[in-house]
Design a protein around this motif. Sequence first.
Motif, mmCIF file in Angstrom:
data_model
loop_
_atom_site.group_PDB
_atom_site.id
_atom_site.type_symbol
_atom_site.label_atom_id
_atom_site.label_comp_id
_atom_site.label_asym_id
_atom_site.label_seq_id
_atom_site.Cartn_x
_atom_site.Cartn_y
_atom_site.Cartn_z
ATOM 1 N N VAL A 39 7.738 -5.783 -44.845
ATOM 2 C CA VAL A 39 9.073 -5.665 -44.252
ATOM 3 C C VAL A 39 9.939 -4.718 -45.083
ATOM 4 O O VAL A 39 10.601 -3.819 -44.558
ATOM 5 C CB VAL A 39 9.746 -7.048 -44.128
ATOM 6 N N ALA A 40 9.933 -4.922 -46.393
ATOM 7 C CA ALA A 40 10.754 -4.096 -47.284
ATOM 8 C C ALA A 40 10.340 -2.629 -47.198
ATOM 9 O O ALA A 40 11.194 -1.728 -47.141
ATOM 10 C CB ALA A 40 10.630 -4.600 -48.721
ATOM 11 N N GLU A 41 9.037 -2.380 -47.169
ATOM 12 C CA GLU A 41 8.556 -0.996 -47.082
ATOM 13 C C GLU A 41 8.986 -0.352 -45.766
ATOM 14 O O GLU A 41 9.403 0.813 -45.731
ATOM 15 C CB GLU A 41 7.035 -0.979 -47.208
ATOM 16 N N SER A 42 8.896 -1.132 -44.668
ATOM 17 C CA SER A 42 9.304 -0.601 -43.358
ATOM 18 C C SER A 42 10.765 -0.200 -43.361
ATOM 19 O O SER A 42 11.150 0.878 -42.871
ATOM 20 C CB SER A 42 9.063 -1.661 -42.271
ATOM 21 N N LEU A 43 11.602 -1.055 -43.926
ATOM 22 C CA LEU A 43 13.040 -0.783 -43.933
ATOM 23 C C LEU A 43 13.389 0.389 -44.840
ATOM 24 O O LEU A 43 14.308 1.164 -44.551
ATOM 25 C CB LEU A 43 13.810 -2.039 -44.341
ATOM 26 N N ILE A 44 12.657 0.543 -45.939
ATOM 27 C CA ILE A 44 12.894 1.696 -46.825
ATOM 28 C C ILE A 44 12.564 2.988 -46.085
ATOM 29 O O ILE A 44 13.310 3.982 -46.166
ATOM 30 C CB ILE A 44 12.050 1.567 -48.109
ATOM 31 N N LEU A 45 11.443 2.998 -45.372
ATOM 32 C CA LEU A 45 11.071 4.179 -44.600
ATOM 33 C C LEU A 45 12.137 4.503 -43.553
ATOM 34 O O LEU A 45 12.491 5.665 -43.328
ATOM 35 C CB LEU A 45 9.722 3.947 -43.919
ATOM 36 N N PHE A 46 12.664 3.440 -42.900
ATOM 37 C CA PHE A 46 13.671 3.634 -41.850
ATOM 38 C C PHE A 46 14.967 4.203 -42.438
ATOM 39 O O PHE A 46 15.545 5.153 -41.911
ATOM 40 C CB PHE A 46 13.936 2.293 -41.154
ATOM 41 N N GLU A 47 15.411 3.636 -43.554
ATOM 42 C CA GLU A 47 16.648 4.090 -44.194
ATOM 43 C C GLU A 47 16.526 5.526 -44.705
ATOM 44 O O GLU A 47 17.468 6.318 -44.620
ATOM 45 C CB GLU A 47 17.031 3.164 -45.345
ATOM 46 N N SER A 48 15.349 5.845 -45.231
ATOM 47 C CA SER A 48 15.155 7.187 -45.813
ATOM 48 C C SER A 48 15.087 8.274 -44.752
ATOM 49 O O SER A 48 15.146 9.465 -45.075
ATOM 50 C CB SER A 48 13.872 7.209 -46.653
ATOM 51 N N SER A 49 14.975 7.882 -43.485
ATOM 52 C CA SER A 49 14.913 8.872 -42.411
ATOM 53 C C SER A 49 16.286 9.462 -42.087
ATOM 54 O O SER A 49 16.387 10.399 -41.299
ATOM 55 C CB SER A 49 14.333 8.228 -41.146
ATOM 56 N N GLY A 50 17.336 8.880 -42.674
ATOM 57 C CA GLY A 50 18.676 9.428 -42.469
ATOM 58 C C GLY A 50 19.536 8.657 -41.489
ATOM 59 O O GLY A 50 20.715 8.961 -41.337
ATOM 60 N N THR A 51 18.997 7.666 -40.815
ATOM 61 C CA THR A 51 19.795 6.885 -39.873
ATOM 62 C C THR A 51 20.669 5.874 -40.602
ATOM 63 O O THR A 51 20.302 5.366 -41.669
ATOM 64 C CB THR A 51 18.883 6.145 -38.868
ATOM 65 N N ASP A 52 21.843 5.558 -40.033
ATOM 66 C CA ASP A 52 22.736 4.572 -40.637
ATOM 67 C C ASP A 52 22.814 3.295 -39.789
ATOM 68 O O ASP A 52 23.731 2.490 -39.935
ATOM 69 C CB ASP A 52 24.145 5.151 -40.796
ATOM 70 N N GLU A 53 21.836 3.124 -38.910
ATOM 71 C CA GLU A 53 21.894 1.998 -37.978
ATOM 72 C C GLU A 53 21.898 0.641 -38.678
ATOM 73 O O GLU A 53 22.544 -0.299 -38.221
ATOM 74 C CB GLU A 53 20.714 2.076 -37.000
ATOM 75 N N LEU A 54 21.191 0.529 -39.796
ATOM 76 C CA LEU A 54 21.094 -0.773 -40.466
ATOM 77 C C LEU A 54 22.448 -1.266 -40.981
ATOM 78 O O LEU A 54 22.649 -2.467 -41.122
ATOM 79 C CB LEU A 54 20.089 -0.701 -41.617
ATOM 80 N N THR A 55 23.373 -0.343 -41.246
ATOM 81 C CA THR A 55 24.681 -0.770 -41.750
ATOM 82 C C THR A 55 25.438 -1.585 -40.702
ATOM 83 O O THR A 55 26.347 -2.344 -41.048
ATOM 84 C CB THR A 55 25.542 0.446 -42.145
ATOM 85 N N ARG A 56 25.066 -1.444 -39.414
ATOM 86 C CA ARG A 56 25.703 -2.216 -38.350
ATOM 87 C C ARG A 56 24.953 -3.493 -38.043
ATOM 88 O O ARG A 56 25.430 -4.307 -37.236
ATOM 89 C CB ARG A 56 25.787 -1.365 -37.075
#
Length: 788
Positions: free
Chosen positions: A525-542
């Motif tokens: 899970v942590a690795e997936s989220l790191i990959l997602f965040e590093s792609s430049g999207t800010d969606e997780l902040t919401r």
Amino acid sequence: MRPLILRILAYPRTCLILLLALLALSGLALTQLRFDNTPDSFFMQDDPALIKYTQYKADFGSDEYSFLVLDAPVQWTPAFIANVRDLGARIEAMDNVNKVTTLANVRHIASVDGGGLDVGPFLGEDLDAAALAAKRSEALAHPYYRNFLISGDGRHLGILAETGVRPGEIVYKIELAKKIRALAQAPEFKRLNMRVVGAPIIDADVFTIINRESAIFGTLSFILVSVGFWLIFRSWAVALLPLVVASLSIVVAMAVSAVIGAPIGMLTAIIPSFLISVGVGSSIFLLAEVYRQYAAGGDLRAAIVEGFSHSAGASALSVLTTAGALLSFSWSEIRPVQGIGISMAAGLVASLLIGWLLIPLALSRFRLLPDAQRAARLLDGRVRGMHWLADFVTRHWRLLLLVLAGLIAVAGFGVARVTTDYYYVGLFKPHTDIYRSYTYVDQTLRGAASMELIVDSAGVGVGGESIKDPAVLKRMRELQDRLEARYGALGLKTYSIADVVMEISQALHEGDKAAYRIPDSRAEVAESLILFESSGTDELTRLVTGDYAKARINLRMKYRPDSQYQPLFRDIQAEAERILRETPQIRSIETTGVVPLWSRLTNYLASNEIRSIGLSFFVVLTVMVLVFRSATLGLTMALCNLVPVAIALAVMGFGGVFLDPFTLLVSAIAIGILDDDTLHFVKTVVDHYRRKHDMAAALRDTFASTGLAMLLLSSVLVLGFVIYMLSEVQSLAKFGGVTALAIGVGALCEFLFTPAVLMGLERVGLLRHLLPREADGASSTHTIQETP
């Protein structure tokens, strides 16, 4: 009161200076008025529901947005997609728009060589018809896009425009609404048949409605009241005088709103026409009494002094009791109700004081009344009609009491059927753009209402970041699945960080549908989220706080009355309790957002109604006992005032009209208004009864004097509230209709049932203590001669 009126007449300049000072201070305060129709504005700052909602916005950002729905062809073409992309870009370029999401630019998760992620726009720039057909099928199958950015049948697309928030400001919302609607009508976009909803749009529309209807209703009330007064006094100057008083009291009422920090909102439209129709009451009784005295004697100054001395005390008491009834709302947990109660109470008191200063001076200085002989002729025909009505009541008082008992019994059944509910979109009539647009969204993209579930794991996870625990994410998704399955009729659609993790998992497994799940290990899970965040999207902040201690589950659904959401709330609570028992990593699951806020409002309505009726009745009872100097008479008359209110509530109960922030006002306003007539009428009856020792004669004289003013005022009030039925706000129309009914029934009770009750009380000897002591012996043998 005689020394007061003599001082007013003796010092006209001082009175005018006081009046101008009051208006100057009010004008200064008006500059502080602001508009606020957000859900937050309905609640006290310390309300637990508002505190949770405020914390949610602090954690995840504002939930203010505009949402557009547009028609889509069965087969997408490059030109159509370019049109959608251009529309989104032009909206995003507007002031105060932070971000626009369309199906063209929405994030799309895909894997890349080497095990990484590519998070880019769903639709590329150069796609031919075949590629677009494949993309359309993919969008229809995508859990995030479906029923959010594309309807289930593919015939409609959605565009989400997130906007900034400027508390207390409305101009930017009005400008945004105008620009979006102008864009929808532009030739290049008109064929898309766009509908738009959302907080900025509805706030702008409400502001427009309030300004338009306040002016329309105020003007109509002004015209109707002035015509009614002219028919009575046959002088336009006299007819307009009470309206000048009422207009000045509106300025004071709005200034008080500014001083107490009550913003302009939907309920504000009530104030102008309320004060024009109700605020003229004390002026009418004063003018009617001066008119009567003048017609009888011919000396204007003496008529002013006598008329003021006779009516001012009762007017002061009636205004104060009405204001007291309105002030019962100052204990309301609903801020607009509290604010409008205080403001209208202040306006009524101002109308009394302004009338005392302005009317005697205007009458004495400009001689506005017709000559005494003409006034006497006009009065004679009206007096004969009132005498006939008084004689009818004194002959048939027993029958009238039986009719009253029957009405009370029927009303009891109707009152028991009254319910509380709140339906924000249902506040507006079906033909309004607000109602039609939200209904369209409900039918196409499953609704624009939203609520939030906040999953809080702070302090219970080892090493923090508890939301990354697969057990937590699986429980979140399980809860989402259960709710979506049970509440398809509400169009329920959910979204959370669990959905993002599942999308990432599927993308990393080359789009395999079986991989659309929560990974079993925390490391995955942590690795997936790191990959997602590093792609430049800010969606997780919401979707999750920065420390991964809190996550939100967004629930989108159709706008419906609160009563239809209650089963959902109960299921959420039950499921939350189960999850908390089974998942120690989660500390709490709480609801917040717009829908729970409106639900909280519903919880307050019943208690507010009971409290306002109770406090209003107590104020009226206390004043009546003091004025009549009789506990028996005061209690009886106060109870009689409840009958029209009960009948109005019964009509609501039988007609299925539920209590909302508008209809909540009916009871206290009606009680406060009806007691004015009762105080004036019964006080005059008692005065005549003490002099003549004959109730029938006392009623006859009262009908010919105070009764005329009551008839005029009741007619004006009914018309003043009926005007609200023209409103685009359906709840305001219901408020006007029910209040007009209560006042109309109240007038009927005042002319038929109150005299009958007085006849009955006198007949059984309960009013003999009102007579002078030296007349006790005579009164004990007095009998009423009834005409069969």
